[in-house]
Design a protein around this motif. Structure first.
Motif, PDB file in Angstrom:
ATOM      1  N   LYS A  48       0.847  -1.182   0.000  1.00 43.62           N
ATOM      2  CA  LYS A  48       0.000   0.000   0.000  1.00 43.62           C
ATOM      3  C   LYS A  48       0.884   1.234   0.000  1.00 43.62           C
ATOM      4  O   LYS A  48       1.888   1.278   0.701  1.00 43.62           O
ATOM      5  N   PRO A  49       0.500   2.255  -0.750  1.00 44.71           N
ATOM      6  CA  PRO A  49       1.275   3.495  -0.669  1.00 44.71           C
ATOM      7  C   PRO A  49       1.076   4.143   0.703  1.00 44.71           C
ATOM      8  O   PRO A  49      -0.012   4.090   1.267  1.00 44.71           O
ATOM      9  N   ASN A  50       2.132   4.710   1.243  1.00 37.40           N
ATOM     10  CA  ASN A  50       2.068   5.379   2.534  1.00 37.40           C
ATOM     11  C   ASN A  50       1.659   6.833   2.339  1.00 37.40           C
ATOM     12  O   ASN A  50       2.127   7.495   1.422  1.00 37.40           O
ATOM     13  N   ALA A  78      -4.431   3.743   0.123  1.00 32.19           N
ATOM     14  CA  ALA A  78      -3.285   4.287   0.864  1.00 32.19           C
ATOM     15  C   ALA A  78      -3.348   3.877   2.336  1.00 32.19           C
ATOM     16  O   ALA A  78      -4.425   3.655   2.887  1.00 32.19           O
ATOM     17  N   GLY A 163       8.344   5.890  -1.299  1.00 33.85           N
ATOM     18  CA  GLY A 163       6.945   5.689  -1.645  1.00 33.85           C
ATOM     19  C   GLY A 163       5.960   6.421  -0.755  1.00 33.85           C
ATOM     20  O   GLY A 163       4.764   6.184  -0.841  1.00 33.85           O
ATOM     21  N   THR A 164       6.433   7.318   0.114  1.00 36.42           N
ATOM     22  CA  THR A 164       5.529   8.052   0.999  1.00 36.42           C
ATOM     23  C   THR A 164       5.122   9.362   0.351  1.00 36.42           C
ATOM     24  O   THR A 164       5.935  10.093  -0.193  1.00 36.42           O
ATOM     25  N   THR A 165       3.837   9.645   0.440  1.00 32.94           N
ATOM     26  CA  THR A 165       3.300  10.934   0.007  1.00 32.94           C
ATOM     27  C   THR A 165       2.985  11.737   1.255  1.00 32.94           C
ATOM     28  O   THR A 165       2.367  11.219   2.192  1.00 32.94           O
TER      29      THR A 165
END
Length: 169
Positions: A48-50, A78, A163-165
Motif C-alpha cells: 500500500k502506498p504510505n 493508501a 513511496g511516501t506521500t
C-alpha cells in the motif's frame, strides 16, 4: 517502417552472433517471463502506498479538507498516518474547540469526527507533535482515546520512507 532483408558475406556472417532462439529455448523464455509476471503481481498488489497528512492550520475548513482527502486516499488503498501540530493538534483533544467539533457544509462533518472515522475505519495512526502537549501545558490524558504523541525519530523515518506521500495543511 519497413524492414529490409540483409545478406551478409561469409566473412561478415562469422562476426555476427546467432541471436535466433531454437523452439524449445523460446518456449522456456516465454514460460519464465509469464511466471515472473504472475508471481510478481500479488507482491506488488499487497504493497500500500504510505500517506502522511500533517495538519497545522487553525481553520476548520482546512482541517476538514485534510481529513476528506486522507479518507479518499485511504479508500483508494493508501495507508494513512495523521500528524497534528500547533492549532491543528486541537482536533485531537477531548475538550476540543467548537470549531473542531462543529459540522461543516456540505455534509455536516467535523474535522474531529472525520479524523476519528479515518482512525477507526481506515486504521490510520493519529499522533500529535511531540512539542504540542508541553506547549499547551497538557499531558497525554488530554488526548482522545487512541491518539498518541509522535516520536520524532519514528516520524522522520516515516516522512522519508520510499513511496511516501506527504500532505501538509
Amino acid at each position: 517502417m519497413a524492414v529490409l532483408p540483409c545478406r551478409l558475406s561469409g566473412a561478415d556472417r562469422q562476426r555476427v552472433p546467432n541471436t535466433r532462439l531454437k523452439g524449445h529455448k523460446m518456449q522456456r523464455l516465454i514460460i519464465a517471463l509469464l511466471a515472473s509476471v504472475v508471481f510478481a503481481a500479488p507482491v506488488s498488489a499487497q504493497e500500500k502506498p504510505n500517506l502522511v497528512t500533517i495538519v497545522t492550520s487553525p481553520e476548520p475548513q482546512t482541517q476538514l479538507m485534510a481529513m476528506v482527502l486522507t479518507m479518499q486516499a485511504a479508500a483508494q488503498g493508501a495507508s494513512p498516518h495523521i500528524l497534528l501540530c500547533g492549532p491543528g493538534g486541537d482536533i485531537a483533544l477531548k475538550e476540543a474547540p467548537v470549531s473542531a467539533t462543529s459540522g461543516q457544509p456540505p455534509k455536516g462533518m467535523s474535522p474531529q469526527g472525520l479524523m476519528q472515522t479515518i482512525r477507526e475505519k481506515a486504521g490510520a495512526t493519529v499522533e500529535v507533535c511531540a512539542i504540542y502537549l508541553p506547549g499547551k501545558g497538557l499531558d497525554p490524558s488530554a488526548l482522545l482515546d487512541g491518539i498518541t504523541v509522535a516520536k520524532p525519530p519514528e516520524m522522520a523515518g516515516r516522512l522519508i520512507a520510499p513511496g511516501t506521500t506527504v500532505l501538509s495543511f
